[in-house]
Write an enzyme that holds these catalytic residues in place. Structure first.
Site, PDB file in Angstrom:
ATOM      1  N   ASP A  30       1.709   4.768   0.209  1.00  0.00           N
ATOM      2  CA  ASP A  30       0.321   4.298   0.167  1.00  0.00           C
ATOM      3  C   ASP A  30      -0.600   5.478  -0.146  1.00  0.00           C
ATOM      4  OD1 ASP A  30      -1.178   1.569   1.517  1.00  0.00           O
ATOM      5  OD2 ASP A  30      -2.399   3.358   1.188  1.00  0.00           O
ATOM      6  N   ILE A  31      -1.589   5.231  -0.988  1.00  0.00           N
ATOM      7  CA  ILE A  31      -2.511   6.293  -1.412  1.00  0.00           C
ATOM      8  C   ILE A  31      -3.422   6.741  -0.265  1.00  0.00           C
ATOM      9  CG2 ILE A  31      -4.489   4.902  -2.214  1.00  0.00           C
ATOM     10  CD1 ILE A  31      -4.372   6.581  -4.828  1.00  0.00           C
ATOM     11  N   ASN A  87      -0.742  -8.325   4.942  1.00  0.00           N
ATOM     12  CA  ASN A  87      -2.075  -8.877   5.150  1.00  0.00           C
ATOM     13  C   ASN A  87      -2.337 -10.024   4.177  1.00  0.00           C
ATOM     14  OD1 ASN A  87      -2.731  -6.905   7.122  1.00  0.00           O
ATOM     15  ND2 ASN A  87      -3.206  -5.424   5.508  1.00  0.00           N
ATOM     16  N   VAL A  96      -5.533  -5.913  -2.157  1.00  0.00           N
ATOM     17  CA  VAL A  96      -4.824  -5.988  -3.443  1.00  0.00           C
ATOM     18  C   VAL A  96      -4.044  -7.305  -3.453  1.00  0.00           C
ATOM     19  CG1 VAL A  96      -3.125  -4.916  -4.965  1.00  0.00           C
ATOM     20  CG2 VAL A  96      -4.623  -3.461  -3.578  1.00  0.00           C
ATOM     21  N   HIS A 100       2.422  -7.384  -0.605  1.00  0.00           N
ATOM     22  CA  HIS A 100       3.039  -6.080  -0.333  1.00  0.00           C
ATOM     23  C   HIS A 100       3.290  -5.965   1.155  1.00  0.00           C
ATOM     24  CE1 HIS A 100      -1.347  -5.836  -0.630  1.00  0.00           C
ATOM     25  NE2 HIS A 100      -1.309  -4.992   0.405  1.00  0.00           N
ATOM     26  N   HIS A 102       3.498  -3.590   4.096  1.00  0.00           N
ATOM     27  CA  HIS A 102       3.205  -2.237   4.580  1.00  0.00           C
ATOM     28  C   HIS A 102       4.319  -1.826   5.538  1.00  0.00           C
ATOM     29  CE1 HIS A 102      -1.218  -1.950   3.567  1.00  0.00           C
ATOM     30  NE2 HIS A 102      -1.098  -3.272   3.571  1.00  0.00           N
TER      31      HIS A 102
HETATM   32  P1  5GP Z   1      -4.065  -4.397   1.713  1.00  0.00           P
HETATM   33  O1  5GP Z   1      -5.424  -3.964   2.220  1.00  0.00           O
HETATM   34  O2  5GP Z   1      -4.199  -5.287   0.507  1.00  0.00           O
HETATM   35  O3  5GP Z   1      -3.164  -4.972   2.763  1.00  0.00           O
HETATM   36  O4  5GP Z   1      -3.325  -3.066   1.275  1.00  0.00           O
HETATM   37  C1  5GP Z   1      -3.524  -2.482   0.038  1.00  0.00           C
HETATM   38  C2  5GP Z   1      -3.014  -1.070   0.178  1.00  0.00           C
HETATM   39  O5  5GP Z   1      -2.865  -0.527  -1.109  1.00  0.00           O
HETATM   40  C3  5GP Z   1      -3.946  -0.143   0.950  1.00  0.00           C
HETATM   41  O6  5GP Z   1      -3.278   0.395   2.076  1.00  0.00           O
HETATM   42  C4  5GP Z   1      -4.354   0.910  -0.075  1.00  0.00           C
HETATM   43  O7  5GP Z   1      -4.488   2.193   0.485  1.00  0.00           O
HETATM   44  C5  5GP Z   1      -3.216   0.830  -1.075  1.00  0.00           C
HETATM   45  N1  5GP Z   1      -3.598   1.194  -2.417  1.00  0.00           N
HETATM   46  C6  5GP Z   1      -4.707   0.771  -3.077  1.00  0.00           C
HETATM   47  N2  5GP Z   1      -4.739   1.300  -4.313  1.00  0.00           N
HETATM   48  C7  5GP Z   1      -3.613   2.075  -4.431  1.00  0.00           C
HETATM   49  C8  5GP Z   1      -3.107   2.887  -5.501  1.00  0.00           C
HETATM   50  O8  5GP Z   1      -3.664   2.998  -6.580  1.00  0.00           O
HETATM   51  N3  5GP Z   1      -1.939   3.527  -5.231  1.00  0.00           N
HETATM   52  C9  5GP Z   1      -1.292   3.427  -4.046  1.00  0.00           C
HETATM   53  N4  5GP Z   1      -0.161   4.119  -3.921  1.00  0.00           N
HETATM   54  N5  5GP Z   1      -1.743   2.668  -3.039  1.00  0.00           N
HETATM   55  C10 5GP Z   1      -2.903   2.000  -3.224  1.00  0.00           C
END
Ligand code: 5GP
Length: 120
Positions: A30-31, A87, A96, A100, A102
């Site tokens: 994760d970024i 989520n 996103v 996915h 986590h």
């Molecule tokens: P969500 O909030 O949808 O459950 O998680 C999306 C996750 O994607 C977040 O933890 C966010 O930090 C990660 N994320 C968003 N953009 C990028 C990216 O460009 N690269 C990577 N490696 N992770 C990302």
């Protein structure tokens, strides 16, 4: 299904720290990590949210957990334990729209995730 940020990572159109790949899935760090270890396991097939998982996706979604467990073992944190989270939509905190898993590890996780302070 329109292209998502994660489709671009799958297609190597944007860079990511990829730690695992097979025919069905990809895992990358994760970024914005929320734990000492924080990576995402995603299907290569675009499924927007948990609400969009179809009967035909049963094995694919199970596969994401098998990959998480395999990586937990190979990375050495399976016995200490870890958190898996998927989520969904606004209240779930999804940002996103490509499902996915986590995987968070490396320290004890807090629980519960809901805080009265966030109540609106
Ligand atoms: P969500 O909030 O949808 O459950 O998680 C999306 C996750 O994607 C977040 O933890 C966010 O930090 C990660 N994320 C968003 N953009 C990028 C990216 O460009 N690269 C990577 N490696 N992770 C990302």
């Amino acid at each position: 299904m329109s292209e998502t940020l994660f489709t671009k990572i799958i297609n190597r159109e944007i860079p990511a720290d990829i730690i695992y790949e097979d025919d069905l899935s990809l895992a990358f760090n994760d970024i914005n990590p929320q734990a000492p270890v924080h990576f995402l396991v995603i299907p290569k097939k675009t499924i927007a949210t948990v609400n969009d998982i179809a009967e035909a996706d049963r094995e694919l979604v199970g596969h994401l957990y098998l990959v998480a467990a395999k990586l937990a073992k190979s990375m050495g944190f399976s016995e200490d334990g870890f958190r898996t989270v998927m989520n969904c939509n606004e209240h779930g905190g999804q940002t996103v729209f490509h499902i996915h898993l986590h995987v968070l590890a490396g320290k004890p996780m807090g629980w519960p995730p809901y805080s009265e302070k966030l109540k609106v």
